[in-house]
Motif scaffolding. Structure first.
Motif, short mmCIF file in Angstrom:
data_model
loop_
_atom_site.label_atom_id
_atom_site.label_comp_id
_atom_site.label_asym_id
_atom_site.label_seq_id
_atom_site.Cartn_x
_atom_site.Cartn_y
_atom_site.Cartn_z
N ARG A 70 -2.22 34.48 21.59
CA ARG A 70 -1.18 35.25 22.28
C ARG A 70 -0.83 34.71 23.65
N LEU A 71 -1.54 33.71 24.11
CA LEU A 71 -1.26 33.15 25.44
C LEU A 71 0.02 32.31 25.41
N PRO A 72 0.79 32.31 26.49
CA PRO A 72 1.99 31.46 26.56
C PRO A 72 1.61 30.00 26.32
N ARG A 73 2.40 29.33 25.48
CA ARG A 73 2.04 27.99 25.03
C ARG A 73 2.05 26.95 26.15
N THR A 79 -2.85 24.22 31.53
CA THR A 79 -4.21 24.54 31.97
C THR A 79 -5.22 23.64 31.26
N GLY A 80 -5.02 23.46 29.96
CA GLY A 80 -5.92 22.60 29.21
C GLY A 80 -5.90 21.17 29.71
N LEU A 109 -14.23 21.10 23.43
CA LEU A 109 -13.68 22.45 23.43
C LEU A 109 -12.25 22.46 23.92
N ILE A 110 -11.99 21.71 24.98
CA ILE A 110 -10.62 21.66 25.52
C ILE A 110 -9.69 20.93 24.55
N ALA A 111 -10.17 19.81 24.00
CA ALA A 111 -9.36 19.06 23.04
C ALA A 111 -9.03 19.90 21.82
N ALA A 112 -9.96 20.76 21.41
CA ALA A 112 -9.74 21.62 20.25
C ALA A 112 -8.62 22.62 20.48
N VAL A 113 -8.29 22.90 21.74
CA VAL A 113 -7.15 23.75 22.07
C VAL A 113 -5.88 22.91 22.19
N LEU A 114 -5.98 21.76 22.86
CA LEU A 114 -4.80 20.98 23.19
C LEU A 114 -4.05 20.45 21.97
N THR A 115 -4.77 19.84 21.04
CA THR A 115 -4.09 19.17 19.93
C THR A 115 -3.31 20.13 19.04
N PRO A 116 -3.89 21.24 18.57
CA PRO A 116 -3.09 22.17 17.76
C PRO A 116 -1.91 22.76 18.52
N VAL A 117 -2.09 23.04 19.80
CA VAL A 117 -0.98 23.58 20.59
C VAL A 117 0.14 22.56 20.69
N ALA A 178 1.59 16.10 34.80
CA ALA A 178 2.79 16.13 35.65
C ALA A 178 4.06 16.06 34.81
N ILE A 179 4.06 15.21 33.79
CA ILE A 179 5.23 15.08 32.92
C ILE A 179 5.47 16.37 32.15
N ALA A 180 4.40 16.93 31.58
CA ALA A 180 4.54 18.17 30.80
C ALA A 180 5.02 19.32 31.68
N ALA A 181 4.51 19.39 32.89
CA ALA A 181 4.90 20.49 33.78
C ALA A 181 6.38 20.42 34.14
N SER A 182 6.92 19.22 34.23
CA SER A 182 8.31 19.08 34.65
C SER A 182 9.29 19.05 33.48
#
Length: 405
Positions: A70-73, A79-80, A109-117, A178-182
């Motif tokens: 439910r968190l904003p993508r 954050t990840g 743990l972090i990679a397990a969130v990043l890739t599917p998202v 930085a690229i993703a944020a912009s």
């Protein structure tokens, strides 16, 4: 900047996320001797850093996907990435073996969130008819990390020490952040749903058969890739001089296959392209086995390179249609299904290493190719039955305009 521009470029920005994760995951294999010397441990002990990463990812990916659904993508991705950069920086500074293992667990743990998202965002930020192309682009980031990110990281490690490699991954991840944020727009999380409903959706036979197909596809595919050195030696008699170009051929063909199969998915549907990909992987593995048993160890290197190019195209190509099929079957639980599927990828990789090691010690490189053929045939049959029982429409819902900002 218009949302159309943001949408059209989103898969490429998200492919950078996949490239960073893939490089961090795989590069450590080439750094094991240096890590062992620096931390005064055995190479086998250093290799457990690879094992804990794979096991953690496989177990945690579906759990974390449900927990963060439910968190904003965009916020979750950013954050990840920030945490991933920090963990890699901390890895470069670890004082000993225990802290290295802890950092690899946290990184997994972090990679397990990043890739599917990243995969699910790519699919939601394009029109439905471009879903296959979008997920194929992100998958290309993982493929390119194999033959570009990993060699560069290994080279940095050999020149300046293994810690510099993780520092470089941290810096690159910061640049991706930085690229993703912009460039990436805001995107809502999934609608509210009970935990029982989410877990029940992931347990549907339609989803589980896809994950099983990924486990088998990864087992057969990574078995050939992992043991390409003994395969090359037994088929051609060539040594290390021929190995690097062959690995480059496989990597380049895999990247092309991922992109082409993604585009083909948009045109002909995920189910059809998936079966063609598995059939191609099985046929080329069979060809490798035949060359091994019938070639007398004198197969020309160029001939092996040609077969490996076709094999790499098909073996890596199934990622895009499989992801698109899962998104079509899972609906609102698409991210969770992709997380379960990427966990299956790591399980398949582990099976490839373990089973392939047993086979190569007794049957040589040709035996590895024959075993990969058998696994590929099982994967094709399983997916053919799955596609017949649970066909997809080929359409994956895109994001609503009111979720963009």
């Amino acid at each position: 900047m218009s949302s159309h521009t943001l949408r059209s470029g989103a898969p490429w920005y998200l492919a950078l996320v996949a490239f960073a994760v893939g490089t961090d995951d795989l590069v450590i294999a080439g750094l094991l001797p240096a890590i062992a010397r620096d931390l005064d441990i055995g190479v086998a002990a250093a290799g457990q850093a690879v094992t804990v990463f794979s096991i953690t990812y496989a177990v945690a990916a579906p759990v974390l996907a449900v927990a963060t659904a439910r968190l904003p993508r965009r916020a979750l991705l950013l954050t990840g990435l920030a945490l991933f950069a920090c963990v890699n920086l901390a890895t470069a500074l670890v004082p000993g073996y225990a802290s290295l293992l802890v950092m690899r667990v946290v990184a997994a743990l972090i990679a397990a969130v990043l890739t599917p998202v990243a995969f699910s965002m790519a699919a939601r930020l394009v029109a439905p008819e471009h879903t296959g192309r979008a997920v194929g682009t992100v998958a290309t980031g993982l493929t390119v990390s194999l033959f570009l990110g990993v060699p560069i990281g290994s080279l940095l490690g050999s020149l300046f020490g293994w810690r510099v490699t993780f520092l470089a991954v941290a810096l690159f991840t910061g640049a991706v952040l930085a690229i993703a944020a912009s460039r990436l727009p805001a995107l809502d999380g999934a609608p509210e749903a009970g935990l029982r409903h989410q877990l029940g959706s992931l347990g549907r036979p339609a989803i589980l058969t896809c994950v099983l197909g990924t486990v088998m596809g990864a087992s057969g595919g990574f078995m050939v890739y992992t043991y390409i050195a003994p395969l090359t030696r037994d088929l051609t008699g060539a040594g290390g001089v021929a190995l690097a170009p062959l690995i480059a051929v496989v990597g380049a063909a895999g990247a092309v296959g991922t992109m082409v199969c993604g585009r083909a998915t948009d045109r002909w549907g995920a189910d059809r392209v998936l079966l063609v990909s598995f059939a191609g992987m099985t046929a080329t593995s069979l060809t490798l086995a035949a060359l091994g048993y019938l070639g007398g160890g004198a197969v020309p290197v160029w001939a092996l390179a040609a077969v490996l190019a076709l094999w790499g195209f098909a073996a890596w190509g199934f990622a895009a249609p499989m992801s698109a099929r899962l998104l079509g079957l899972a609906g609102e639980e698409g991210t969770e299904a992709l997380a379960l599927n990427t966990g299956g990828l790591y399980v398949g990789t582990a099976v490839a290493g373990a089973l392939g090691g047993v086979v190569v010690s007794s049957q040589g490189g040709a035996g590895v190719a024959a075993t990969a053929t058998a696994i590929g045939l099982l994967a094709f049959v399983a997916m053919a039955l799955s596609v017949r029982r649970f066909p997809t429409s080929g359409q994956v819902g895109t994001v609503r305009e009111d979720t963009l900002s």
